[in-house]
Write a protein that holds these residues in place. Structure first.
Motif, PDB file in Angstrom:
ATOM      1  N   ILE A   1       1.134  -0.915   0.164  1.00 19.89           N
ATOM      2  CA  ILE A   1       0.004  -0.045  -0.055  1.00 19.89           C
ATOM      3  C   ILE A   1       0.822   1.200   0.150  1.00 19.89           C
ATOM      4  CG2 ILE A   1      -1.737   1.410   1.329  1.00 19.89           C
ATOM      5  CD1 ILE A   1      -3.105  -1.476   2.347  1.00 19.89           C
ATOM      6  N   GLY A   2       1.548   1.065   0.557  1.00 19.01           N
ATOM      7  CA  GLY A   2       2.573   2.294   0.695  1.00 19.01           C
ATOM      8  C   GLY A   2       3.577   2.709  -0.717  1.00 19.01           C
ATOM      9  N   ALA A   3       3.658   1.763  -1.166  1.00 15.84           N
ATOM     10  CA  ALA A   3       4.678   1.924  -2.547  1.00 15.84           C
ATOM     11  C   ALA A   3       3.305   2.301  -3.574  1.00 15.84           C
ATOM     12  CB  ALA A   3       5.251   0.317  -3.193  1.00 15.84           C
ATOM     13  N   MET A   4       2.443   1.695  -3.382  1.00 15.02           N
ATOM     14  CA  MET A   4       0.624   2.218  -4.098  1.00 15.02           C
ATOM     15  C   MET A   4       1.186   4.055  -4.414  1.00 15.02           C
ATOM     16  SD  MET A   4      -2.014   3.041  -4.819  1.00 15.02           S
ATOM     17  CE  MET A   4      -2.873   2.646  -3.041  1.00 15.02           C
ATOM     18  N   LEU A   5       0.961   4.312  -3.040  1.00 13.38           N
ATOM     19  CA  LEU A   5       1.289   5.110  -2.987  1.00 13.38           C
ATOM     20  C   LEU A   5       1.866   6.237  -3.082  1.00 13.38           C
ATOM     21  CD1 LEU A   5      -0.992   5.463   0.595  1.00 13.38           C
ATOM     22  CD2 LEU A   5      -1.845   5.301  -1.554  1.00 13.38           C
ATOM     23  N   ILE A   6       2.915   6.050  -2.800  1.00 10.84           N
ATOM     24  CA  ILE A   6       3.983   6.470  -3.374  1.00 10.84           C
ATOM     25  C   ILE A   6       4.571   6.716  -5.275  1.00 10.84           C
ATOM     26  CG2 ILE A   6       6.781   6.260  -3.754  1.00 10.84           C
ATOM     27  CD1 ILE A   6       6.460   5.626  -1.290  1.00 10.84           C
ATOM     28  N   GLY A   7       4.005   5.365  -6.051  1.00 15.06           N
ATOM     29  CA  GLY A   7       4.461   5.977  -6.917  1.00 15.06           C
ATOM     30  C   GLY A   7       2.376   6.139  -7.746  1.00 15.06           C
ATOM     31  N   ARG A   8       2.299   6.756  -6.600  1.00 15.04           N
ATOM     32  CA  ARG A   8       0.721   8.189  -7.290  1.00 15.04           C
ATOM     33  C   ARG A   8       1.192   9.369  -7.339  1.00 15.04           C
ATOM     34  NH1 ARG A   8      -3.388   4.551  -8.721  1.00 15.04           N
ATOM     35  NH2 ARG A   8      -4.647   6.811  -9.013  1.00 15.04           N
ATOM     36  N   GLY A   9       2.368   9.463  -6.812  1.00 15.96           N
ATOM     37  CA  GLY A   9       2.955  10.940  -6.270  1.00 15.96           C
ATOM     38  C   GLY A   9       2.588  11.402  -4.982  1.00 15.96           C
ATOM     39  N   PHE A  10       2.022  10.201  -3.784  1.00 16.31           N
ATOM     40  CA  PHE A  10       1.747  10.766  -2.641  1.00 16.31           C
ATOM     41  C   PHE A  10       3.032  11.214  -2.033  1.00 16.31           C
ATOM     42  CE2 PHE A  10      -2.530   9.084  -3.334  1.00 16.31           C
ATOM     43  CZ  PHE A  10      -3.360  10.388  -3.626  1.00 16.31           C
ATOM     44  N   ASP A  11       3.362  12.020  -0.767  1.00 12.92           N
ATOM     45  CA  ASP A  11       4.436  12.459   0.108  1.00 12.92           C
ATOM     46  C   ASP A  11       4.695  10.745   0.816  1.00 12.92           C
ATOM     47  OD1 ASP A  11       5.398  13.057   2.285  1.00 12.92           O
ATOM     48  OD2 ASP A  11       4.683  12.684   3.207  1.00 12.92           O
ATOM     49  N   GLU A  12       5.646  10.527   0.547  1.00 12.99           N
ATOM     50  CA  GLU A  12       6.202   9.043   0.645  1.00 12.99           C
ATOM     51  C   GLU A  12       6.477   9.067   2.672  1.00 12.99           C
ATOM     52  OE1 GLU A  12      10.998   9.065  -0.825  1.00 12.99           O
ATOM     53  OE2 GLU A  12      10.023   9.237  -2.219  1.00 12.99           O
ATOM     54  N   ALA A  13       6.603   9.388   3.229  1.00 12.86           N
ATOM     55  CA  ALA A  13       6.948   9.347   4.846  1.00 12.86           C
ATOM     56  C   ALA A  13       4.593   9.480   5.230  1.00 12.86           C
ATOM     57  CB  ALA A  13       6.997  10.482   5.805  1.00 12.86           C
ATOM     58  N   GLY A  14       3.982  10.270   4.518  1.00 12.66           N
ATOM     59  CA  GLY A  14       2.903   9.695   4.890  1.00 12.66           C
ATOM     60  C   GLY A  14       2.012   8.537   4.047  1.00 12.66           C
ATOM     61  N   SER A  15       3.158   8.385   2.826  1.00 20.55           N
ATOM     62  CA  SER A  15       2.451   7.072   1.715  1.00 20.55           C
ATOM     63  C   SER A  15       2.555   5.654   3.419  1.00 20.55           C
ATOM     64  CB  SER A  15       2.849   6.374   1.261  1.00 20.55           C
ATOM     65  OG  SER A  15       2.203   8.155   0.202  1.00 20.55           O
ATOM     66  N   MET A  16       3.915   5.731   3.582  1.00 18.54           N
ATOM     67  CA  MET A  16       4.828   4.862   4.461  1.00 18.54           C
ATOM     68  C   MET A  16       3.899   4.083   5.710  1.00 18.54           C
ATOM     69  SD  MET A  16       6.361   2.885   2.225  1.00 18.54           S
ATOM     70  CE  MET A  16       6.589   2.222   3.311  1.00 18.54           C
ATOM     71  N   LEU A  17       3.740   5.434   6.626  1.00 19.80           N
ATOM     72  CA  LEU A  17       2.870   5.418   7.559  1.00 19.80           C
ATOM     73  C   LEU A  17       1.768   5.254   7.480  1.00 19.80           C
ATOM     74  CD1 LEU A  17       2.432   6.429  10.628  1.00 19.80           C
ATOM     75  CD2 LEU A  17       2.318   8.920  10.654  1.00 19.80           C
ATOM     76  N   PHE A  18       0.891   5.201   6.830  1.00 20.25           N
ATOM     77  CA  PHE A  18      -0.754   5.094   5.686  1.00 20.25           C
ATOM     78  C   PHE A  18      -0.402   3.426   6.170  1.00 20.25           C
ATOM     79  CE2 PHE A  18      -4.121   4.133   3.656  1.00 20.25           C
ATOM     80  CZ  PHE A  18      -4.897   4.133   4.066  1.00 20.25           C
ATOM     81  N   GLY A  19       0.379   2.992   4.831  1.00 22.08           N
ATOM     82  CA  GLY A  19      -0.103   1.180   4.920  1.00 22.08           C
ATOM     83  C   GLY A  19       0.745   1.071   6.237  1.00 22.08           C
ATOM     84  N   ALA A  20       1.708   1.475   7.073  1.00 19.24           N
ATOM     85  CA  ALA A  20       2.055   0.733   8.366  1.00 19.24           C
ATOM     86  C   ALA A  20       0.908   0.275   9.572  1.00 19.24           C
ATOM     87  CB  ALA A  20       2.600   1.107   8.771  1.00 19.24           C
ATOM     88  N   SER A  21       0.286   1.725   9.009  1.00 23.07           N
ATOM     89  CA  SER A  21      -0.838   1.975  10.055  1.00 23.07           C
ATOM     90  C   SER A  21      -1.765   1.072  10.037  1.00 23.07           C
ATOM     91  CB  SER A  21      -1.539   3.010  10.630  1.00 23.07           C
ATOM     92  OG  SER A  21      -2.297   3.353   9.504  1.00 23.07           O
ATOM     93  N   VAL A  22      -2.717   0.354   8.426  1.00 27.03           N
ATOM     94  CA  VAL A  22      -3.439  -0.737   7.917  1.00 27.03           C
ATOM     95  C   VAL A  22      -2.471  -1.880   8.595  1.00 27.03           C
ATOM     96  CG1 VAL A  22      -4.096  -2.298   6.325  1.00 27.03           C
ATOM     97  CG2 VAL A  22      -3.766   0.934   5.962  1.00 27.03           C
ATOM     98  N   GLY A  23      -0.993  -2.144   8.288  1.00 29.68           N
ATOM     99  CA  GLY A  23      -0.634  -3.294   8.873  1.00 29.68           C
ATOM    100  C   GLY A  23      -0.911  -3.905  10.251  1.00 29.68           C
ATOM    101  N   ALA A  24      -0.827  -2.230  10.789  1.00 31.54           N
ATOM    102  CA  ALA A  24      -0.801  -2.464  12.319  1.00 31.54           C
ATOM    103  C   ALA A  24      -2.298  -2.915  13.215  1.00 31.54           C
ATOM    104  CB  ALA A  24      -0.749  -1.367  13.097  1.00 31.54           C
TER     105      ALA A  24
END
Length: 552
Positions: free
Chosen positions: A162-185
């Motif tokens: 999810i983080g990689a997909m959001l980064i690939g769409r041009g979204f903020d890298e830190a926020g994208s990885m954090l959102f992906g981590a929040s889903v995994g949590a």
């Protein structure tokens, strides 16, 4: 006199290793068994988030479009069905995506975690496979450790995808990885919850039901707390009692706070430790909550397949009834605060909820949809129990008696079908009572009950489709979740996503009408009921013609 030497039997899991000996081998076996489920879950959740992102990117073409989204999402209704709305005063596409739609991806991740743990622990014990494995040099906690490790691997992969997909769409890298981590949590947290519930009951359905009830409670607590936070009044602290709330409090793309995930990790670790402690205190194949001994003599009415079906579904019906009643009372009690929060809302937002003149009816109609979706989940799980009965070898002995296949399948379908109006009635009663107390209008109860029960044919159609899939191709049974998920997306987000009318009609929940906001369509009630009846009959015919345990 000859002395005989008696050797002490080796302690399995201690002699030749520790209590986690064999974890690696078991993990490889689990990965092989889940060679379809593993990518289906991880890629499915990623594709769901991709769909949300693509739909929003297509719909939002200007700053004015974002302003329209902000009006709804910053309201109490938006908080109830989305989240606390961090950063919505300066709304961006990624903030709206994470703050409004991230909730539903997180719920999917929670289901992934709890179902994976139950599948590879309690289900294995119940089927007898775990006993064969434990007869080898395998530690007592190896199976639970392997199941938790598999769940952690799935959670990490979902977070990365999810983080990689959001980064690939041009979204903020830190926020994208954090959102992906929040889903995994969320997946980790409810995997830990399931690790505890499988120690309590000896039945997989009961264990997954308790874990699912915890997920539903987490959703409700988060919703009530976020509504209170948006209105700056009430128990906003309720959000901090929910693992889903912890993930949302990270405020991805706004504050980018990682520390709330430490609570999720600590909770997952604590529940896992508790599961290990409880596992050491129970016998293999048993639960800490013992089964109640039955009566030595069976009542006359228990003879027959319908009585058997009712006994199998009874605990589930009781649990769902209690959960829907409590949820209905909670959501209904927030009716007046929600109406007060909409007093100064813009007209486009009011139109989504039925207009300024029909705001109350619009909210109650949305609650009817919410309860119908919940009962839709119940009927899918009810039919999945038939798959479990067949896979575990309990169906064949029943059919070896004078019970026909038609009577067996028909009895289970009938019990589930009768449970649909009952559960909608119970949920509607909770919403109606809560709304009448909140607003002071006692006459709301009747309208709310009618609006809820009127959705019965739509849920029957979901039940019929699920039964047909079970009868025709049991392995494709999980595909029915796509229909339920589509109904949720269309029902909640059609005005925001500007979904075409033709696409709306693909959902069975969109035909009857959101009473009391809209009149009930008698034609839709009759048509949906007839379609459900045809599918029920087709399911029985197909089931009579296939082999048990194989499908066609």
């Amino acid at each position: 006199m000859t002395a005989a030497t008696v050797s002490r039997p080796a302690r399995v899991g201690v002699s030749g290793g520790s209590v986690i000996t064999g974890t690696g081998a078991l993990l490889r076996f689990m990965l092989r068994r889940d060679r379809i489920r593993f990518p289906a879950w991880t890629l499915g959740l990623t594709l769901l988030m991709t769909y949300f992102a693509t739909a929003l990117d297509t719909f939002v073409q200007s700053p004015e479009d974002l302003e329209g989204l902000k009006a709804f999402s910053g309201s109490p209704a938006g908080a109830l069905f989305g989240g606390p709305g961090f950063g919505f005063d300066d709304l961006t596409l990624e903030r709206f995506l994470a703050g409004q739609y991230g909730l539903y991806v997180a719920i999917g991740a929670g289901l992934m975690g709890l179902l994976t743990v139950v599948r590879h622990t309690r289900t294995e014990e119940r089927s007898g496979r775990a006993e064969l494995i434990r007869a080898n040099v395998v530690g007592r906690h190896a199976q639970l450790t392997a199941a938790l490790t598999l769940t952690a691997a799935m959670s990490i992969l979902v977070a990365l995808l999810i983080g990689a997909m959001l980064i690939g769409r041009g979204f903020d890298e830190a926020g994208s990885m954090l959102f992906g981590a929040s889903v995994g949590a969320v997946a980790l947290a409810f995997g830990g919850v399931a690790a505890v519930t499988v120690q309590l009951s000896e039945y997989p359905r009961a264990a997954s039901g308790m874990a699912g009830a915890a997920l539903a409670a987490a959703f409700a607590l988060r919703g009530l707390g976020d509504m209170a936070a948006v209105q700056d009044s009430g128990p906003s602290w309720l959000s901090w009692l929910s693992p889903i709330g912890w993930s949302q409090q990270t405020a991805a793309y706004v504050h980018n706070r990682w520390w709330p995930l430490a609570i999720s990790l600590a909770f997952a670790a604590a529940t896992a430790i508790a599961a290990y402690v409880l596992s050491a205190r129970r016998d293999f194949g048993a639960g800490l909550v013992p089964s109640r001994p039955g009566s030595p003599r069976a009542a006359t009415w228990l003879a027959g397949p319908f009585a058997l079906a009712f006994r199998l579904h009874r605990a589930s019906l009781i649990g769902w009834s209690a959960a829907l009643l409590v949820a209905g009372l909670a959501y209904g009690s927030f009716t007046q605060p929600l109406l007060d929060g909409f007093e100064n809302a813009p007209e486009d937002l009011l139109a989504v909820m039925g207009g300024s003149e029909n705001l109350l009816d619009g909210y109650l109609g949305m609650m009817g949809l919410t309860m119908a979706l919940a009962v839709g989940v119940y009927v899918v799980l009810a039919i999945q129990t038939l798959r479990a009965e067949e896979a575990e070898g309990r169906t064949e002995p029943v059919l070896a008696t004078s019970v026909s296949r038609t009577a067996w399948l028909g009895s289970h379908i009938t019990v589930a079908a009768l449970g649909v109006p009952w559960l909608l009635l119970v949920g509607g009663l909770g919403v109606g009572l809560g709304a009448s107390v909140s607003t002071g209008e006692a006459g709301l109860i009747g309208d709310v009950l009618l609006g809820h029960v009127a959705r019965t044919p739509a849920v029957w159609l979901i039940l019929a489709a699920t039964a047909f899939l079970y009868a025709a191709a049991p392995r494709l049974l999980p595909a029915i979740w796509v229909v339920v998920g589509y109904g949720l997306i269309v029902g909640y987000f059609a005005p925001i996503l500007d979904i075409p009318e033709a696409a709306l009609r693909l959902s069975p929940f969109e035909h009857i009408g959101d009473y009391p906001l809209e009149d009930i369509s008698g034609v839709a009630v009759v048509v949906l009921t007839l379609l459900a009846g045809v599918l029920f009959q087709a399911a029985v015919i197909v089931f009579r013609r296939r082999d048990l345990g194989t499908g066609t």
